[in-house]
Design a protein around this motif. Structure first.
Motif, PDB file in Angstrom:
ATOM      1  N   LEU A  91      33.009  45.389  20.149  1.00 52.87           N
ATOM      2  CA  LEU A  91      32.520  45.245  21.515  1.00 52.87           C
ATOM      3  C   LEU A  91      31.231  44.444  21.596  1.00 52.87           C
ATOM      4  CD1 LEU A  91      33.198  48.815  22.912  1.00 52.87           C
ATOM      5  CD2 LEU A  91      34.186  46.681  23.777  1.00 52.87           C
ATOM      6  N   LEU A  92      31.117  43.688  22.687  1.00 51.71           N
ATOM      7  CA  LEU A  92      29.892  42.951  23.003  1.00 51.71           C
ATOM      8  C   LEU A  92      29.231  43.598  24.222  1.00 51.71           C
ATOM      9  CD1 LEU A  92      31.451  39.365  22.877  1.00 51.71           C
ATOM     10  CD2 LEU A  92      30.252  40.555  21.019  1.00 51.71           C
ATOM     11  N   LEU A  93      27.956  43.324  24.406  1.00 52.16           N
ATOM     12  CA  LEU A  93      27.266  43.835  25.599  1.00 52.16           C
ATOM     13  C   LEU A  93      27.978  43.381  26.873  1.00 52.16           C
ATOM     14  CD1 LEU A  93      23.500  43.309  24.673  1.00 52.16           C
ATOM     15  CD2 LEU A  93      24.697  45.490  24.909  1.00 52.16           C
ATOM     16  N   SER A  94      28.471  42.157  26.850  1.00 50.21           N
ATOM     17  CA  SER A  94      29.112  41.578  28.037  1.00 50.21           C
ATOM     18  C   SER A  94      30.459  42.222  28.359  1.00 50.21           C
ATOM     19  CB  SER A  94      29.302  40.070  27.842  1.00 50.21           C
ATOM     20  OG  SER A  94      30.076  39.831  26.678  1.00 50.21           O
ATOM     21  N   ASP A  95      30.943  43.092  27.488  1.00 46.82           N
ATOM     22  CA  ASP A  95      32.202  43.791  27.770  1.00 46.82           C
ATOM     23  C   ASP A  95      32.002  44.981  28.704  1.00 46.82           C
ATOM     24  OD1 ASP A  95      33.242  43.222  24.368  1.00 46.82           O
ATOM     25  OD2 ASP A  95      33.837  42.125  26.177  1.00 46.82           O
ATOM     26  N   SER A  96      30.769  45.313  29.000  1.00 51.22           N
ATOM     27  CA  SER A  96      30.508  46.422  29.928  1.00 51.22           C
ATOM     28  C   SER A  96      31.110  46.117  31.294  1.00 51.22           C
ATOM     29  CB  SER A  96      29.006  46.645  30.081  1.00 51.22           C
ATOM     30  OG  SER A  96      28.441  47.102  28.887  1.00 51.22           O
ATOM     31  N   GLY A  97      31.621  47.162  31.947  1.00 53.45           N
ATOM     32  CA  GLY A  97      32.192  46.966  33.272  1.00 53.45           C
ATOM     33  C   GLY A  97      33.136  48.091  33.622  1.00 53.45           C
ATOM     34  N   PHE A  98      33.811  47.914  34.720  1.00 57.58           N
ATOM     35  CA  PHE A  98      34.778  48.899  35.203  1.00 57.58           C
ATOM     36  C   PHE A  98      36.158  48.300  34.987  1.00 57.58           C
ATOM     37  CE2 PHE A  98      35.805  52.695  37.168  1.00 57.58           C
ATOM     38  CZ  PHE A  98      36.489  52.583  38.362  1.00 57.58           C
ATOM     39  N   TYR A  99      36.973  48.967  34.193  1.00 62.66           N
ATOM     40  CA  TYR A  99      38.285  48.446  33.834  1.00 62.66           C
ATOM     41  C   TYR A  99      39.363  49.182  34.616  1.00 62.66           C
ATOM     42  CZ  TYR A  99      36.090  45.816  30.117  1.00 62.66           C
ATOM     43  OH  TYR A  99      35.309  44.923  29.430  1.00 62.66           O
ATOM     44  N   LEU A 100      40.219  48.408  35.228  1.00 63.34           N
ATOM     45  CA  LEU A 100      41.266  48.972  36.061  1.00 63.34           C
ATOM     46  C   LEU A 100      42.639  48.548  35.556  1.00 63.34           C
ATOM     47  CD1 LEU A 100      39.525  48.190  39.434  1.00 63.34           C
ATOM     48  CD2 LEU A 100      40.227  50.480  38.754  1.00 63.34           C
ATOM     49  N   CYS A 101      43.527  49.508  35.492  1.00 61.59           N
ATOM     50  CA  CYS A 101      44.914  49.242  35.163  1.00 61.59           C
ATOM     51  C   CYS A 101      45.722  49.311  36.459  1.00 61.59           C
ATOM     52  CB  CYS A 101      45.420  50.290  34.166  1.00 61.59           C
ATOM     53  SG  CYS A 101      47.138  50.090  33.658  1.00 61.59           S
ATOM     54  N   ALA A 102      46.745  48.506  36.567  1.00 61.67           N
ATOM     55  CA  ALA A 102      47.599  48.530  37.756  1.00 61.67           C
ATOM     56  C   ALA A 102      49.049  48.301  37.353  1.00 61.67           C
ATOM     57  CB  ALA A 102      47.152  47.461  38.751  1.00 61.67           C
ATOM     58  N   TRP A 103      49.949  48.723  38.209  1.00 63.29           N
ATOM     59  CA  TRP A 103      51.365  48.469  37.983  1.00 63.29           C
ATOM     60  C   TRP A 103      51.987  47.959  39.264  1.00 63.29           C
ATOM     61  CZ3 TRP A 103      55.646  50.605  40.409  1.00 63.29           C
ATOM     62  CH2 TRP A 103      55.401  51.707  41.244  1.00 63.29           C
ATOM     63  N   SER A 104      53.073  47.240  39.112  1.00 65.20           N
ATOM     64  CA  SER A 104      53.843  46.819  40.279  1.00 65.20           C
ATOM     65  C   SER A 104      55.303  46.760  39.887  1.00 65.20           C
ATOM     66  CB  SER A 104      53.369  45.463  40.796  1.00 65.20           C
ATOM     67  OG  SER A 104      53.734  44.425  39.906  1.00 65.20           O
ATOM     68  N   TYR A 105      56.148  46.751  40.905  1.00 65.78           N
ATOM     69  CA  TYR A 105      57.565  46.615  40.653  1.00 65.78           C
ATOM     70  C   TYR A 105      57.968  45.211  41.082  1.00 65.78           C
ATOM     71  CZ  TYR A 105      62.552  47.441  40.552  1.00 65.78           C
ATOM     72  OH  TYR A 105      63.892  47.361  40.268  1.00 65.78           O
ATOM     73  N   ARG A 106      58.350  44.421  40.147  1.00 71.84           N
ATOM     74  CA  ARG A 106      58.744  43.033  40.417  1.00 71.84           C
ATOM     75  C   ARG A 106      57.640  42.268  41.132  1.00 71.84           C
ATOM     76  NH1 ARG A 106      65.075  43.981  42.232  1.00 71.84           N
ATOM     77  NH2 ARG A 106      65.757  44.846  40.238  1.00 71.84           N
ATOM     78  N   ALA A 107      56.396  42.455  40.677  1.00 70.93           N
ATOM     79  CA  ALA A 107      55.243  41.682  41.146  1.00 70.93           C
ATOM     80  C   ALA A 107      54.990  41.817  42.639  1.00 70.93           C
ATOM     81  CB  ALA A 107      55.400  40.203  40.775  1.00 70.93           C
ATOM     82  N   ASN A 108      55.448  42.875  43.247  1.00 70.14           N
ATOM     83  CA  ASN A 108      55.172  43.094  44.656  1.00 70.14           C
ATOM     84  C   ASN A 108      53.814  43.790  44.777  1.00 70.14           C
ATOM     85  OD1 ASN A 108      55.365  43.585  47.464  1.00 70.14           O
ATOM     86  ND2 ASN A 108      57.560  43.475  47.298  1.00 70.14           N
ATOM     87  N   ILE A 109      53.717  44.846  45.499  1.00 72.96           N
ATOM     88  CA  ILE A 109      52.456  45.543  45.704  1.00 72.96           C
ATOM     89  C   ILE A 109      51.969  46.135  44.385  1.00 72.96           C
ATOM     90  CG2 ILE A 109      51.348  47.443  46.917  1.00 72.96           C
ATOM     91  CD1 ILE A 109      53.730  47.109  48.961  1.00 72.96           C
TER      92      ILE A 109
END
Lengths: 111, 116
Positions: A81-99
């Motif tokens: 890890l680097l200092l610049s890797d700090s942050g808020f990480y979000l995972c997301a899913w979609s069905y066939r790239a829709n919402i």
């Protein structure tokens, strides 16, 4: 119904240490999966996305990597890890790239 | 390439007042449009979306947005805000190419602060 889980919720790691963030989705099959990073005042940056097991597309070259060992599991990793890797990480899913539907996020602080 | 501009980084407003959060986009292809809301230290929640049909779309929590193709805008409105609407709001677009939808492109967000 579908749910998405991310863990851990918060993480404090020293510079140079490894990282593993996990995301799992329940209630759907063959979802598209995404990792985003959110830095203060900079909006959301798409890091990786996956349309299937073992298929990873990288949007931004960096110190991070992603893997999809199972259909509904998406892992974000780093060897050092680097200092610049700090942050808020979000995972997301979609069905066939829709919402896209987002997890609760992981707050990573690299010190 | 696509881009999204949220013209206001912060919007302070008093409780029960109306609010409009502005969003403009740039794209050479058709797009789907979205608004998401993020409460502190939480993930993003979909407020509303425009995929096709009526250009006025209604979402959760009393919010609505209007798609204006000629002005390439998708402004978010609420006639009367509550303290609980205090959050960060993100506009996003997704290009449609060859019948397939591309990834989301987000604006930088607008922080709505509702004061009593």
């Amino acid at each position: 119904s579908q749910t998405i889980h991310q863990w851990p919720a918060t993480l404090v790691q020293p510079v140079g240490s490894p990282l593993s963030l996990e995301c799992t989705v329940e209630g759907t099959s063959n979802p598209n999966l995404y990792w985003y990073r959110q830095a203060a005042g900079r909006g959301l940056q798409l890091l990786f996305y996956s349309v299937g097991i073992g298929q990873i597309s990288s949007e931004v070259p960096q110190n991070l990597s992603a893997s999809r060992p199972q259909d509904r599991q998406f892992i974000l990793s780093s060897k050092k890890l680097l200092l610049s890797d700090s942050g808020f990480y979000l995972c997301a899913w979609s069905y066939r790239a829709n919402i896209q539907y987002f997890g609760a996020g992981t707050r990573l602080s690299v010190l | 390439a696509q881009s999204v501009t949220q013209l206001d980084s912060q919007v302070p407003v008093f409780e029960e007042a109306p609010v409009e959060l502005r969003c403009n986009y740039s794209s050479s292809v058709s797009v789907y449009l979205f608004w998401y809301v993020q409460y502190p230290n939480q993930g993003l929640q979909l407020l509303l979306k425009y995929l096709s049909g009526s250009t006025l779309v209604k979402g959760i929590n009393g919010f609505e947005a209007e798609f204006n193709k000629s002005q390439t805008s998708f402004h978010l409105r609420k006639p009367s805000v509550h303290i609980s609407d205090t959050a960060e709001y993100f506009c996003a677009v997704s290009p449609i190419v060859g019948g397939s939808q591309g990834n989301l492109i987000f604006g930088k967000g607008t922080k709505l602060s509702v004061k009593p």
